[in-house]
Design a protein around this motif. Structure first.
Motif, PDB file in Angstrom:
ATOM      1  N   LEU A   1      18.805   8.123  33.463  1.00  0.00           N
ATOM      2  CA  LEU A   1      18.764   8.175  34.927  1.00  0.00           C
ATOM      3  C   LEU A   1      20.126   7.829  35.517  1.00  0.00           C
ATOM      4  O   LEU A   1      20.633   8.546  36.394  1.00  0.00           O
ATOM      5  CB  LEU A   1      17.683   7.246  35.469  1.00  0.00           C
ATOM      6  CG  LEU A   1      17.533   7.206  36.987  1.00  0.00           C
ATOM      7  CD1 LEU A   1      17.241   8.592  37.560  1.00  0.00           C
ATOM      8  CD2 LEU A   1      16.440   6.218  37.374  1.00  0.00           C
ATOM      9  N   LEU A   2      20.736   6.759  35.038  1.00  0.00           N
ATOM     10  CA  LEU A   2      22.060   6.371  35.542  1.00  0.00           C
ATOM     11  C   LEU A   2      23.112   7.447  35.250  1.00  0.00           C
ATOM     12  O   LEU A   2      23.935   7.769  36.116  1.00  0.00           O
ATOM     13  CB  LEU A   2      22.488   5.032  34.942  1.00  0.00           C
ATOM     14  CG  LEU A   2      21.757   3.805  35.458  1.00  0.00           C
ATOM     15  CD1 LEU A   2      22.150   2.574  34.658  1.00  0.00           C
ATOM     16  CD2 LEU A   2      22.043   3.595  36.937  1.00  0.00           C
ATOM     17  N   ALA A   3      23.093   7.996  34.045  1.00  0.00           N
ATOM     18  CA  ALA A   3      24.048   9.041  33.695  1.00  0.00           C
ATOM     19  C   ALA A   3      23.841  10.286  34.562  1.00  0.00           C
ATOM     20  O   ALA A   3      24.810  10.926  34.983  1.00  0.00           O
ATOM     21  CB  ALA A   3      23.928   9.396  32.217  1.00  0.00           C
ATOM     22  N   SER A   4      22.602  10.609  34.853  1.00  0.00           N
ATOM     23  CA  SER A   4      22.310  11.776  35.689  1.00  0.00           C
ATOM     24  C   SER A   4      22.808  11.565  37.113  1.00  0.00           C
ATOM     25  O   SER A   4      23.378  12.481  37.724  1.00  0.00           O
ATOM     26  CB  SER A   4      20.802  12.059  35.703  1.00  0.00           C
ATOM     27  OG  SER A   4      20.365  12.396  34.414  1.00  0.00           O
TER      28      SER A   4
ATOM     29  N   GLY B   1      25.340  19.684  40.119  1.00  0.00           N
ATOM     30  CA  GLY B   1      24.382  18.843  40.835  1.00  0.00           C
ATOM     31  C   GLY B   1      22.937  19.153  40.481  1.00  0.00           C
ATOM     32  O   GLY B   1      22.116  18.253  40.311  1.00  0.00           O
ATOM     33  N   THR B   2      22.634  20.448  40.347  1.00  0.00           N
ATOM     34  CA  THR B   2      21.273  20.837  39.983  1.00  0.00           C
ATOM     35  C   THR B   2      20.938  20.379  38.566  1.00  0.00           C
ATOM     36  O   THR B   2      19.836  19.882  38.304  1.00  0.00           O
ATOM     37  CB  THR B   2      21.100  22.368  40.103  1.00  0.00           C
ATOM     38  OG1 THR B   2      21.362  22.745  41.460  1.00  0.00           O
ATOM     39  CG2 THR B   2      19.707  22.805  39.718  1.00  0.00           C
ATOM     40  N   SER B   3      21.872  20.530  37.647  1.00  0.00           N
ATOM     41  CA  SER B   3      21.663  20.049  36.277  1.00  0.00           C
ATOM     42  C   SER B   3      21.412  18.543  36.275  1.00  0.00           C
ATOM     43  O   SER B   3      20.514  18.054  35.581  1.00  0.00           O
ATOM     44  CB  SER B   3      22.878  20.369  35.406  1.00  0.00           C
ATOM     45  OG  SER B   3      23.061  21.751  35.312  1.00  0.00           O
ATOM     46  N   ALA B   4      22.194  17.820  37.056  1.00  0.00           N
ATOM     47  CA  ALA B   4      22.024  16.368  37.137  1.00  0.00           C
ATOM     48  C   ALA B   4      20.677  16.014  37.760  1.00  0.00           C
ATOM     49  O   ALA B   4      20.028  15.043  37.352  1.00  0.00           O
ATOM     50  CB  ALA B   4      23.165  15.755  37.944  1.00  0.00           C
TER      51      ALA B   4
ATOM     52  N   GLY C   1      18.107  16.289  35.138  1.00  0.00           N
ATOM     53  CA  GLY C   1      18.230  15.139  34.243  1.00  0.00           C
ATOM     54  C   GLY C   1      17.598  13.901  34.846  1.00  0.00           C
ATOM     55  O   GLY C   1      16.888  13.152  34.169  1.00  0.00           O
ATOM     56  N   ALA C   2      17.842  13.679  36.131  1.00  0.00           N
ATOM     57  CA  ALA C   2      17.254  12.518  36.809  1.00  0.00           C
ATOM     58  C   ALA C   2      15.734  12.652  36.884  1.00  0.00           C
ATOM     59  O   ALA C   2      14.997  11.680  36.666  1.00  0.00           O
ATOM     60  CB  ALA C   2      17.849  12.366  38.216  1.00  0.00           C
ATOM     61  N   GLY C   3      15.262  13.856  37.164  1.00  0.00           N
ATOM     62  CA  GLY C   3      13.813  14.085  37.201  1.00  0.00           C
ATOM     63  C   GLY C   3      13.169  13.837  35.841  1.00  0.00           C
ATOM     64  O   GLY C   3      12.097  13.221  35.747  1.00  0.00           O
ATOM     65  N   PHE C   4      13.810  14.309  34.773  1.00  0.00           N
ATOM     66  CA  PHE C   4      13.314  14.044  33.420  1.00  0.00           C
ATOM     67  C   PHE C   4      13.245  12.542  33.181  1.00  0.00           C
ATOM     68  O   PHE C   4      12.258  12.028  32.659  1.00  0.00           O
ATOM     69  CB  PHE C   4      14.219  14.699  32.368  1.00  0.00           C
ATOM     70  CG  PHE C   4      13.943  14.236  30.966  1.00  0.00           C
ATOM     71  CD1 PHE C   4      12.887  14.760  30.242  1.00  0.00           C
ATOM     72  CD2 PHE C   4      14.718  13.246  30.367  1.00  0.00           C
ATOM     73  CE1 PHE C   4      12.606  14.322  28.955  1.00  0.00           C
ATOM     74  CE2 PHE C   4      14.450  12.801  29.083  1.00  0.00           C
ATOM     75  CZ  PHE C   4      13.398  13.341  28.371  1.00  0.00           C
TER      76      PHE C   4
END
Length: 145
Positions: free
Chosen positions: A21-24, A62-65, A68-71
């Motif tokens: 989450l932090l990395a995303s 941004g969309t990729s991130a 990642g945050a959603g995952f």
């Protein structure tokens, strides 16, 4: 010993989820504001003064991130809820989701010709390995009734 391993398992997986989450979020910030590299060039240099291209490249990052945050949020909800309670289905769900990320990321190697360990493949292997370790710490839940 089993309860200690179960605790170690969900704690390790919680740390992994929090780090993802932090990395995303950091990746989103870099994508929207930073001058991150693409193929060894700064994103602004790749866009070469074309504002629409720069915006598109930032949007892709941004969309990729965001995914990642959603995952990470779903991962944490699964780990801190059903997985922590000992539900078998949660174990399999975490494994399946992690394998999906690892397989899609590793597909870069044969499809794009990116050497293993570059272009995110190292991070995918590290994520998959640590999650697998966390799951194996509590693999005994799959044998119980």
């Amino acid at each position: 010993m089993g309860s200690r391993l179960r605790t170690a398992s969900w704690v390790l997986l919680t740390v992994v989820g929090a780090l993802v989450l932090l990395a995303s979020l950091a990746s989103a910030n870099l994508g929207y504001r930073g001058d991150y590299p693409i193929g060894g060039l700064a994103v602004a240099d790749v866009a070469a003064g074309r504002a629409t291209i720069l915006t598109a490249l930032r949007g892709i990052r941004g969309t990729s991130a965001a995914f990642g945050a959603g995952f990470a949020v779903l991962f944490l909800a699964n780990v801190l809820g059903p997985y922590r309670r000992g539900e078998k289905g949660a174990w399999w769900a975490i494994l399946a989701a992690t394998l999906a990320i690892v397989v899609v990321t590793l597909a870069r190697t044969p499809i794009l010709g990116i050497p293993m360990g570059q272009g995110g493949t190292g991070a995918a292997l590290a994520l998959g390995g640590v999650v697998l370790l966390g799951l194996l710490l509590d693999v005994g839940r799959l044998r119980s009734s």
